[in-house]
Enzyme design. Structure first.
Site, PDB file in Angstrom:
ATOM      1  N   CYS A  85     -20.175  14.408   5.591  1.00 11.65           N
ATOM      2  CA  CYS A  85     -19.301  13.433   6.230  1.00 11.65           C
ATOM      3  C   CYS A  85     -19.994  12.075   6.193  1.00 11.65           C
ATOM      4  CB  CYS A  85     -19.031  13.851   7.672  1.00 11.65           C
ATOM      5  SG  CYS A  85     -17.943  12.718   8.571  1.00 11.65           S
ATOM      6  N   HIS A 126     -10.488  18.375   6.868  1.00 11.85           N
ATOM      7  CA  HIS A 126     -11.664  17.700   7.432  1.00 11.85           C
ATOM      8  C   HIS A 126     -11.232  16.497   8.270  1.00 11.85           C
ATOM      9  CE1 HIS A 126     -15.972  16.329   7.219  1.00 11.85           C
ATOM     10  NE2 HIS A 126     -15.383  15.167   7.466  1.00 11.85           N
ATOM     11  N   GLU A 127     -10.302  15.705   7.742  1.00 13.70           N
ATOM     12  CA  GLU A 127      -9.863  14.501   8.455  1.00 13.70           C
ATOM     13  C   GLU A 127      -9.017  14.829   9.682  1.00 13.70           C
ATOM     14  OE1 GLU A 127     -11.663  12.190   7.673  1.00 13.70           O
ATOM     15  OE2 GLU A 127     -12.211  12.883   5.678  1.00 13.70           O
ATOM     16  N   HIS A 130     -11.266  15.569  12.425  1.00 11.27           N
ATOM     17  CA  HIS A 130     -11.722  14.331  13.076  1.00 11.27           C
ATOM     18  C   HIS A 130     -10.715  13.896  14.153  1.00 11.27           C
ATOM     19  CE1 HIS A 130     -15.362  12.647  11.317  1.00 11.27           C
ATOM     20  NE2 HIS A 130     -14.959  12.984  10.101  1.00 11.27           N
TER      21      HIS A 130
END
Length: 136
Positions: A85, A126-127, A130
């Site tokens: 990241c 992944h985002e 977040h």
């Protein structure tokens, strides 16, 4: 405008709230920041530039795709992998899915539901993590 990358794990670990039309400038800044970091990054969430809103931008096979208020509505074909990241150093193990369906709004706040596979699906997961305050 290209923004500074947030590396504060406590900030990144907080959930983001839904974006509104008032957050378009943040969306544009996110796209600009992703483009500026293209050599080191394939996706970004707004919290990575200091704004806790559900906005992500990804590199989708060479094109930048912006997603506002993305939600993964279906997933299949679970696998284990390692990811890095831009906000953190090193790589960490994580679980992902090869196939996902995502509901999101575009820059004009038009709703879309789209299926993604492989690498693009992994970037989106992944985002979205977040946005959910999940730091791998």
């Amino acid at each position: 405008m290209v923004r500074e990358i947030v590396r504060d794990v406590i900030f990144l670990g907080q959930k983001s709230t839904d974006a509104t039309v008032a957050d378009i400038k943040t969306a544009m800044d996110l796209v600009d920041t992703l483009e500026a970091n293209r050599n080191a990054c394939v996706g970004m969430a707004a919290n990575m530039i200091g704004v806790k809103k559900r906005i992500i931008a990804i590199n989708d096979n060479g094109f930048t795709k912006l997603m506002i208020n993305p939600t993964i509505t279906a997933k299949s074909s679970k696998f284990e992998t390692e990811e890095g990241c831009l906000s953190l150093s090193g790589v960490r193990p994580t679980t992902r899915y090869k196939n996902i369906t995502v509901k999101y709004l575009d820059m004009n706040f038009k709703e879309h539901t789209e299926k993604f596979t492989g690498w693009t699906a992994q970037i989106i997961q992944h985002e979205v993590d977040h946005c959910d305050g999940i730091v791998i």
